[in-house]
Write an enzyme that holds these catalytic residues in place. Sequence first.
Site, short mmCIF file in Angstrom:
data_model
loop_
_atom_site.label_atom_id
_atom_site.label_comp_id
_atom_site.label_asym_id
_atom_site.label_seq_id
_atom_site.Cartn_x
_atom_site.Cartn_y
_atom_site.Cartn_z
N LYS A 9 0.68 -1.39 -0.51
CA LYS A 9 0.21 -0.01 -0.19
C LYS A 9 0.88 1.25 -0.03
O LYS A 9 2.39 0.95 -0.01
CB LYS A 9 -1.23 -0.19 1.19
CG LYS A 9 -1.61 -0.73 1.49
CD LYS A 9 -2.32 -1.29 2.04
CE LYS A 9 -3.71 -2.08 2.33
NZ LYS A 9 -4.60 -1.89 3.33
N TYR A 49 -12.14 -2.74 -2.91
CA TYR A 49 -12.78 -3.28 -1.88
C TYR A 49 -14.15 -2.94 -1.58
O TYR A 49 -14.45 -2.36 -1.04
CB TYR A 49 -12.12 -1.35 -1.33
CG TYR A 49 -10.41 -1.98 -0.19
CD1 TYR A 49 -9.86 -3.36 0.15
CD2 TYR A 49 -9.64 -0.92 -0.62
CE1 TYR A 49 -8.67 -3.61 0.81
CE2 TYR A 49 -8.06 -1.37 -0.29
CZ TYR A 49 -7.75 -2.95 0.29
OH TYR A 49 -6.55 -2.93 1.02
N ASN A 112 -1.88 -0.34 7.17
CA ASN A 112 -1.08 -2.01 7.43
C ASN A 112 -0.83 -2.66 6.59
O ASN A 112 0.14 -3.64 6.15
CB ASN A 112 -2.53 -2.39 8.16
CG ASN A 112 -3.50 -2.82 6.84
OD1 ASN A 112 -3.26 -2.55 5.51
ND2 ASN A 112 -4.47 -3.60 7.55
N HIS A 115 -1.26 -5.83 1.14
CA HIS A 115 -2.76 -6.15 0.85
C HIS A 115 -2.70 -7.54 1.07
O HIS A 115 -1.84 -7.35 -0.09
CB HIS A 115 -3.63 -4.93 0.03
CG HIS A 115 -4.78 -6.66 -0.26
ND1 HIS A 115 -5.84 -6.76 0.47
CD2 HIS A 115 -4.77 -7.58 -1.39
CE1 HIS A 115 -6.88 -7.72 -0.44
NE2 HIS A 115 -6.03 -8.08 -1.73
N GLU A 126 -9.09 -11.05 -7.81
CA GLU A 126 -8.63 -9.71 -7.25
C GLU A 126 -6.90 -9.44 -8.60
O GLU A 126 -7.07 -8.77 -9.21
CB GLU A 126 -8.01 -9.59 -6.19
CG GLU A 126 -8.71 -9.38 -5.32
CD GLU A 126 -7.96 -9.11 -4.12
OE1 GLU A 126 -8.86 -8.94 -3.14
OE2 GLU A 126 -7.40 -10.26 -3.49
P1 GTP Z 1 -6.38 -6.41 2.75
O1 GTP Z 1 -5.34 -7.44 3.07
O2 GTP Z 1 -6.16 -4.74 2.67
O3 GTP Z 1 -8.16 -7.41 2.78
O4 GTP Z 1 -6.49 -6.52 4.84
P2 GTP Z 1 -7.98 -8.00 6.04
O5 GTP Z 1 -7.84 -9.08 4.83
O6 GTP Z 1 -6.42 -7.72 7.16
O7 GTP Z 1 -8.76 -6.70 5.93
P3 GTP Z 1 -10.36 -6.37 5.63
O8 GTP Z 1 -10.00 -7.11 3.88
O9 GTP Z 1 -10.52 -6.47 6.83
O10 GTP Z 1 -10.22 -4.88 5.60
C1 GTP Z 1 -9.14 -4.27 4.52
C2 GTP Z 1 -8.24 -3.62 4.82
O11 GTP Z 1 -9.19 -1.88 5.57
C3 GTP Z 1 -7.33 -3.27 6.19
O12 GTP Z 1 -6.44 -3.80 5.72
C4 GTP Z 1 -7.71 -1.88 6.26
O13 GTP Z 1 -6.87 -0.91 6.13
C5 GTP Z 1 -8.94 -1.68 6.57
N1 GTP Z 1 -9.61 -1.51 8.14
C6 GTP Z 1 -9.99 -2.81 8.27
N2 GTP Z 1 -11.00 -2.24 9.53
C7 GTP Z 1 -10.25 -1.39 9.75
C8 GTP Z 1 -10.76 0.00 11.03
O14 GTP Z 1 -12.30 -0.27 11.94
N3 GTP Z 1 -10.90 0.57 10.60
C9 GTP Z 1 -9.43 1.95 9.90
N4 GTP Z 1 -9.36 2.50 9.48
N5 GTP Z 1 -9.80 0.89 8.56
C10 GTP Z 1 -10.11 -0.59 8.36
MG MG Z 2 -9.14 -7.86 3.08
#
Ligand code: GTP
Ligand code: MG
Length: 149
Positions: A9, A49, A112, A115, A126
């Site tokens: 990212k 997303y 974080n 992805h 994807e």
């Molecule tokens: P990805 O690999 O990026 O998809 O991460 P993930 O699979 O571990 O998490 P998820 O798909 O649930 O969420 C996608 C992204 O949204 C995360 O990587 C975070 O950057 C963001 N995100 C998820 N939950 C939160 C939240 O509660 N607050 C904020 N600010 N961002 C969030």
């Molecule tokens: Mg995810």
Amino acid sequence: LERTFLAIKPDGVQRGLVGEIIRRFETKGFTLVGLKLLIPSQELAEKHYAVHKERPFFKDLVSFITSGPIVAMVWEGDGVVASARKMIGATNPLNAEPGTIRGDFGINIGRNIIHGSDAIETAQNEISLWFSDAELANWEPTIKPWLVE
Ligand code: GTP
Ligand code: MG
């Protein structure tokens, strides 16, 4: 052969973590089959997303992911989808184990670093969203017999 989609990212790129992150997947033994740096369009980010579009953080997430260059990658290998998720660590870097990418380099859920596709089917979707077939190389590293019996 199993493939996954990973994207460093904008925070990971800005912080100079591209080499470190690629190194981890290379030395693990996975094969890089697609790689490009780009600033994602709004449309691409929203499609990527889409599952989160009703979440309160969706707008910030899309605006962050389109704010600068990301490094989009496709990696190949047995079990690569689940293994890459383990190497990445928990979504919130404060909960991610040391030794994982988020555990070693992050402190905030909205920053974080990387992805990774969460399942084989998600990975296929994807990969086709981010890469054309012509952008993916079908190749086998000559060291493969030293990695896989
Ligand atoms: P990805 O690999 O990026 O998809 O991460 P993930 O699979 O571990 O998490 P998820 O798909 O649930 O969420 C996608 C992204 O949204 C995360 O990587 C975070 O950057 C963001 N995100 C998820 N939950 C939160 C939240 O509660 N607050 C904020 N600010 N961002 C969030
Ligand atoms: Mg995810």
